[in-house]
Write an enzyme that holds these catalytic residues in place. Sequence first.
Site, short mmCIF file in Angstrom:
data_model
loop_
_atom_site.label_atom_id
_atom_site.label_comp_id
_atom_site.label_asym_id
_atom_site.label_seq_id
_atom_site.Cartn_x
_atom_site.Cartn_y
_atom_site.Cartn_z
CE LYS A 76 44.09 49.71 49.98
NZ LYS A 76 44.83 49.59 48.93
CB SER A 151 45.08 45.80 47.56
OG SER A 151 45.60 46.88 47.48
CB SER A 175 45.77 48.47 44.77
OG SER A 175 46.36 47.12 44.96
N1 GLN Z 1 48.12 43.38 43.01
C1 GLN Z 1 49.53 44.01 43.08
C2 GLN Z 1 50.01 43.34 44.15
O1 GLN Z 1 49.74 42.52 44.61
C3 GLN Z 1 49.35 45.49 43.47
C4 GLN Z 1 48.85 45.86 44.72
C5 GLN Z 1 48.71 47.24 45.06
O2 GLN Z 1 48.64 47.80 44.10
N2 GLN Z 1 48.65 47.49 46.36
O3 GLN Z 1 51.21 43.51 44.52
#
Ligand code: GLN
Length: 484
Positions: A76, A151, A175
């Site tokens: 990532k 994400s 995410s």
């Molecule tokens: N979707 C969540 C956010 O927008 C979690 C994101 C994540 O786990 N990095 O913060």
Amino acid sequence: MHDKTLAELSAGLAAGEFSSVELTRHFLGRIERFDGQLNSFITVTAEPALAQALAADERRRRGEAGPLTGIPLAQKDIFCTDGVRTSCASKMLDNFIAPYDATVVAQCNAAGMVMLGKTNMDEFAMGSSNETSYFGPVKNPWDTVAVPGGSSGGSAAAVAARLTPAATGTDTGGSIRQPAALCGISGIKPTYGRVSRYGMIAFASSLDQAGPMARTAEDCALLLGAIAGFDPRDSTSVEREVPDYRAALGNDLKGLKIGLPKEYFGAGLDPAVAQAVEAAINEYRKLGAEVVEISLPNTGLAVPTYYVVAPAECSSNLSRMDGVRFGYRCDNPKDLEDLYKRSRGEGFGPEVKRRIMIGTYALSAGYYDAYYLKAQQMRQLISDDFRRAFETVDVIMGPTSPTVAFNAGEKTDDPVAMYLADVYTIAANLAGLPGMSIPAGFVGNRPVGLQLIGNYFDEARLLNVAHQYQLTTDWHQRAPQGFE
Ligand code: GLN
């Protein structure tokens, strides 16, 4: 070759059926052929990958190969990679070349793995749909009008489309698990502190945790074994032995106690997702598990708590991006203040700015007690719910996400609707518990994820519980049409 799991690739390399160079070329070829449809990679590192593959083949010839030596993976783009752009999908770091490797990356390299490239993601890992990336949205290979989740959506889409056998992800509020669910792959967010955060660009430091994303639980076990462990450079990393996760995959599930939180099956859950999850739970009953209903009464506090804690921490973490030391700098600043304002104003996207503003507000004098402190108290209540639950059950199960993948654009104008995509995943981050998502069926052509939450450092059990299900089902073997 791309249909093989990590475990099968490992065996194939050991038996000399193919070399790492051949394998790497094959996956690079698939990225070139298919990624135009998906946008799952921000950077493809073809040349260094082939050099790593060559080195892996030589290492094998010397008899020094480990189980992952020569196997390609994608990182990532939140992990610093020495000499390779690390953008975090932001204009702010568009041209940032990291001067060192994150510990996760260093551990993959030490195992002899081959990095194919850096995957797309939501900007600074803020999002649930991969639509906030400066490099454009990622498409879901099961249906390209749908989002892949976020994400870690680039990692999930690339694994699902067989552009890489495995990838890394990070999970602050869901995410790893939510995109794994929406793309029909397996992913585990380990216990907070299990995997080093050194060199992983910080979003919300008390919640962030890295983990593997692959097609099967067995592959997650293999990769987690490589990246887990104590790191003196991360003060929150826990000094605790890393079990042999793969060796723990042989245990049957007779007598396993599964808890189903009634709060995870209420309003807001798509009935078709509920049906698939219930069918998966029935499979567990057949495997000998005992299923009981439990209650996590403070579940409703998770999303509001998270949206105080995460923005507060990110507003502090992202203050280092100031246009002075690294990253984007605006043209012709008038003075220092103008430099800060315009560099940050031009470098960050709208979702990142929203979070910084919420966080700065919540931490400001006079509001700290009302918001951040209150949120920390709610966080304790959420942890207590889990502690009580794990006094009577071994694993908690439910849906990973309330719906299957939604269409691109569907929630971009409504941040709160987007935030609710993580309603079942966020609590595990707030409590620091390990959580996993595995494929458990489809609604139409879109995958459903089953979530498994375990007690602290119980990753080995979670992986085995997931693996036993995958021995009797084939959801994890399905490939999206056009990417077989
Ligand atoms: N979707 C969540 C956010 O927008 C979690 C994101 C994540 O786990 N990095 O913060």
